[in-house]
Every structure is written in C-alpha cells, then in structure tokens.
Design an enzyme around this catalytic site. Structure first.
Site, short mmCIF file in Angstrom:
data_model
loop_
_atom_site.label_atom_id
_atom_site.label_comp_id
_atom_site.label_asym_id
_atom_site.label_seq_id
_atom_site.Cartn_x
_atom_site.Cartn_y
_atom_site.Cartn_z
N HIS A 319 0.87 -1.18 0.00
CA HIS A 319 0.00 0.00 0.00
C HIS A 319 0.91 1.23 0.00
CE1 HIS A 319 -3.02 2.91 1.17
NE2 HIS A 319 -3.97 1.98 1.15
N ARG A 339 -6.28 10.39 0.03
CA ARG A 339 -6.01 10.96 -1.31
C ARG A 339 -7.32 11.18 -2.06
NH1 ARG A 339 -2.58 6.71 -3.62
NH2 ARG A 339 -2.92 5.61 -1.66
O1 MEZ Z 1 -9.16 -2.08 -0.20
C1 MEZ Z 1 -8.31 -1.65 0.56
O2 MEZ Z 1 -7.20 -2.18 0.69
C2 MEZ Z 1 -8.59 -0.41 1.34
C3 MEZ Z 1 -10.00 0.00 1.40
C4 MEZ Z 1 -7.58 0.25 1.88
C5 MEZ Z 1 -7.56 1.70 2.19
O3 MEZ Z 1 -6.67 2.38 1.69
O4 MEZ Z 1 -8.41 2.19 2.92
#
Ligand code: MEZ
Length: 532
Positions: A319, A339
């Site tokens: 992420h 974002r």
């Molecule tokens: O789907 C995801 O991983 C999610 C909703 C993560 C996020 O950034 O909130």
C-alpha cells in the site's frame, strides 16, 4: 511533533508550495512509463527476493523466499498421536478463519440449513477485514455499470485477473452492498439517503462506499453480530494446523490446535472453507505491514500441503501510504481515502511528483523511486518517506471535512501529537495485501474436492494488482458464494475414512527434494522475538 530540523525545513517548503500544488492536476503516467517504473522500483521485481519452489503443486514457480520456506516446511503434526477415529467436532461445513470472508460464508451456509462451525486462531473479527478503512466498491449508481467496474479492475490488475471470477465480483457487487445494508452496516449517506461514493486509485467512476474511514470495522461488527445472533458455533484461540482428507481424496476436516494448551483436536466435516486471510505478518523483504497480527499465510500452507495449486503467489500489494512516522505507528494503514478526498503526495522539496490516484503498485513504486534514486525523500528514523499533504483537504472542502470523512486517521495521528488538519504526514509503502493465493473455480472450490476458499487466501480475482475497495467486496461476494456452494455440496457428501496420508507423502517429497531446513509451518503467529 516534527522536531527533526530536516523535517521542519521540508514542511516549510511543503507549506510554501501548497496553494500552487492544489491547482495542479498531475497527468497520469502512460502505460510505458508505468511499465518501466514498476520493473525498476516495485518490490515484486526484486528477483533476488524470490525462490523457485522445489516440489509440490507449484514446483518450479517463484514465490517470496519467506513464503517458500513455509510452503515447503515441516508439518506440526509429525510424531504426534492423532485419533482420527474419534473426532472432537463433527459438522457439515467447517470454516477456518473468523474474518469477513469466514463470517459471510458461515451466515450463508447457515441460511442454507447446514451445520456450520467457525474455528479461528484468535477471536472472530481479529482479521484484516477489521483493519480495512477506505471503503468497498460497487457500481450501483447512475452513470456507472459493472462493465465499467470490470474494465477498471481488469486494467488495474494488469489484465491478469481470472475473468470469470472478476465478472462475478463486479456483477454481484450491488447485491453485496444491499445485503450489508440490510444486515445493518451504516454506510455514509447524503441527507436525501443516497450513498456517498468517492474515487479510489484507478477507478473511472465514484463507486467507493464507505463508513467514514473505518469501513472494514463497521462491516466486521455487523457480520460478527449476525454470526453470533444466529448461534453459529465459534471455536476461538484454536488454529487449523493440517487439513484432513478422506480415503477418496476429498477434504474432510482439519487437525486443530488449541493456541494456549497446544492440545490437538480433530474436526470432521463434509466440506471445509479456508478463509484464513493474507500474509503481511511475514514481512516480505523486511517491509512493515498494515496487516492484522494473524496474517501469516496459514491457509496457503495447509492447502499446498494437501495438493492445491496457487495462482500468482509472486505478487504482493504494497500500500503506497503506510504511516512512516512516528515509529509507534510505522507501517499502519493511511487509507487511500485521504487521497480520494484531496490530499496530494509531495516530496521533501514540496514538489508534487505523481497523480495521487494512480493504481497502488504504480504509486508505491513512484514513492520508492522518489525516496531512492531521485533522492527526494525525507529521512526518518526507519528510512525515508514522502509527505501526504493532508491540510489540502480542508482548504479544498472546508473546515471539518477531515473530522467528518477520515476521523480515524485524525485520531491515529493526534495520539502522537500530529494534527493532520494543519500538518502533513509522512508515508512510505507498507505490505498490505496478497494478490496471489489459492486457485478456485467460480463456485469457490480449490483443486481439492470439498475444499473451498474465500477472501485474501484466494488468488486470481484481482490479477497482479488489486484496486482499493475490491477486497472488502470480494470477502462478501466470494465468502457468501463459498458458503452457499460448500453447504450445498455437504448435503451430497458423506466423508469416508479419515486420513492424513498426504502429510506423510509431502514429508517424503520434502526429503527427496533435499530440503533440510527446520522451518515448521503453518507459522500461526509472527515471530517478533529479538534476534541477537
Ligand atoms: O481495499 C483496501 O485495501 C482499502 C480500502 C484500503 C484503504 O486504503 O483504505
């Protein structure tokens, strides 16, 4: 809170550039630019971090080194007495895992009249579902369609998704939202009652439904209540450490281990659903993780040892915005919604270096490039980071927006003396999701008859990169799907004599492959003991 002089100086540059940055609409990268960026900077392309499996259903294919050791590890039951003749539990559908996929499967199987039991190594709800923040996708508004949703997800996943699974995901998404709403999930709504929806990285329409920035917790709360209200038995603090087959090669239960006493128990079942989640706590390549404490790839290990194939086990999701400072929250998720609602990524010089809503793999690689070769990162005690300029949100949408839309983010940083309404935050990629996993058919069955899988343990739904909000969606769509099919199959199944012969056979293959390291698997919990 930002006492470091470099950070202070850098914040001044971010503040000075803020008004001008807010007017920018950075262009999206071309397909060629993305390709080069990913190959050069994305962790999935660091060949030295992967090894080829020596044996088993995916022999010859590359997987992260940490996962290979577990997939080819020694069983926990070797040398233990296990009485398969006298099971401790006997049920129709055994569900391993108490997160969103397991709970959805249990509700649906119960609804279909099956005797269901959930076994979970921690407690029901201790899962990545609980930690998902930004939302769940569904094309249920005018101007959008499942076809559009399909195209976004298929492109975002590098055209590698299993098309039948992705089709199911997007076409059943509106029904998933309706089901959750009826169960009691409080999605964000406008005063006229319509759902508030936003963009996520790679979406062409606003289709992210959310409960502020604790969408997963709200969904898990509701599913857990439903499981408990239905009286579905939940055996907690108990892990599955091996699958059991019957003499006909069908899955027929699991060997369980009480996490406190280490006592071994036998659960016999007509069908089994693996819903064990992901692998962030294996900390591939030394990355921090946004994942729950129990995310240790257990389901992959159990199923692989029993003969099930994995799909794309070499692809992970980092992420882009893990918290990079302060150390107490290193790796924690900073939701993509930050974002979506207006914050931009800027480097140490206050420069915007990418469109904030590129897909996750591209965004993560761009941040890594900024912090490495380009030398534009902000040094932190843990390494390098870039700024996520959160004060932009209220400048764009008005005072109070942050508290209303992303209160959990505001609280997480406030605990550490950072007011995200006034100060930007430092972020760096964090290990978030396992794109690969068990291969399933569209009824949720793995390569092994009567062994089903749902949720993050499955691979192929999203291809080689998942879009935000499609995981909360997949645990509902494929959790319910597995519950429905496994309970139906249970009606036609009477398990034969139980056997663990596949575990011995695997051990023999291991010896023949010359694997002598002492790794025992499944891991069950991360090993955070300090190494000298
Ligand atoms: O789907 C995801 O991983 C999610 C909703 C993560 C996020 O950034 O909130």
């Amino acid at each position: 809170m930002y006492q470091d002089l470099f950070m202070q100086e850098s914040i001044r540059k971010v503040e000075a550039a803020r008004q001008a940055n807010m007017k920018l609409d950075p262009r999206r990268m071309t397909a060629e630019e993305k390709d080069v960026l990913l190959k050069t900077y994305h962790p999935d392309y660091r060949e030295e971090q992967f090894v080829n499996l020596s044996f088993g259903p995916n022999a010859g294919q590359k997987v992260p080194g940490e996962l290979a050791a577990l997939l080819q590890g020694r069983s926990r039951i070797l040398g233990r007495e296990i009485d398969l003749e006298h099971p401790d539990y006997d049920t129709d559908v055994l569900i391993v895992g108490g997160g969103g996929a397991g709970a959805s499967a249990a509700i649906e199987a119960d609804e279909n009249g099956a005797r269901v039991m959930i076994v979970t190594k921690l407690r029901i709800g201790d899962a990545n579902t609980m930690m998902a923040e930004g939302g769940i996708q569904a094309a249920d508004k005018p101007g959008d369609s499942p076809a559009q949703h399909f195209l976004d997800a298929y492109g975002g996943g590098h055209f590698a998704a299993q098309k039948d699974l992705l089709y199911k995901l997007v076409t059943e998404a509106p029904e998933a939202i309706r089901w959750l709403s009826e169960l009691g999930v409080e999605f964000d709504k406008a005063p006229d009652g319509t759902m508030i929806t936003t963009h996520g990285g790679g979406t062409s329409r606003k289709r992210m439904h959310a409960a502020k920035d604790y969408s997963g917790a709200e969904i898990m709360r509701t599913l857990r209540d439903e499981v408990l209200n239905r009286g579905i038995p939940v055996v907690d603090f108990t892990s599955a450490i091996e699958l059991i087959k019957d003499e006909n090669g069908r899955c027929a239960g699991a060997v369980l281990m009480n996490m406190e006493t280490k006592e071994l128990l036998v659960a016999r079942a007509k069908t089994v659903i693996l819903a064990t989640g992901g692998a962030g706590r294996l900390h591939y390549q030394g990355f921090p993780t946004s994942n729950h404490y129990g995310a240790t790839a257990d389901g992959l290990v159990l199923a692989y040892r029993a003969g099930a194939r994995l799909l794309y086990p070499d692809t992970l999701q980092y992420h882009p915005t893990g918290a990079a400072f302060p150390a107490q929250i290193y790796g924690a998720l900073v939701t993509e919604k930050v974002r979506s609602v207006g914050a931009m990524l800027v480097n140490a010089n206050g420069e915007v270096f990418m469109n904030p809503l590129e897909t996750r793999d591209v965004s993560a690689a761009a941040i890594i490039r900024e912090c490495s070769d380009r030398g534009n990162g902000v040094p932190t005690p843990e390494g390098q980071a870039v700024w996520l300029d959160t004060p932009m949100i209220e400048l764009k949408h008005g005072a109070g927006t942050i508290e209303k839309r992303i209160p959990a983010m505001m609280r997480m940083f406030a605990k550490h003396g950072i007011d995200i309404r006034r100060e930007p935050i430092l972020v760096y990629p964090t290990l978030h999701y396992q794109n690969g996993g068990l291969k399933i058919t569209d009824d949720g069955q793995t390569d092994i008859e009567n062994l089903y899988a749902a949720g993050e343990v499955v691979g192929g739904i999203h291809g080689r990169n998942r879009l935000m909000g499609n995981s909360l969606l997949d645990i509902i769509v494929f959790g319910r799907n597995a519950g429905r099919h496994a309970s139906e199959k249970a009606k036609q199944t009477e398990p034969g004599r139980l056997t663990l012969a596949h575990v011995d056979a695997f051990e023999k293959q291991r010896a023949e492959a010359g694997i002598t390291d002492g790794t025992v698997s499944p891991r069950l919990l991360p090993d955070y003991t300090r190494k000298k």
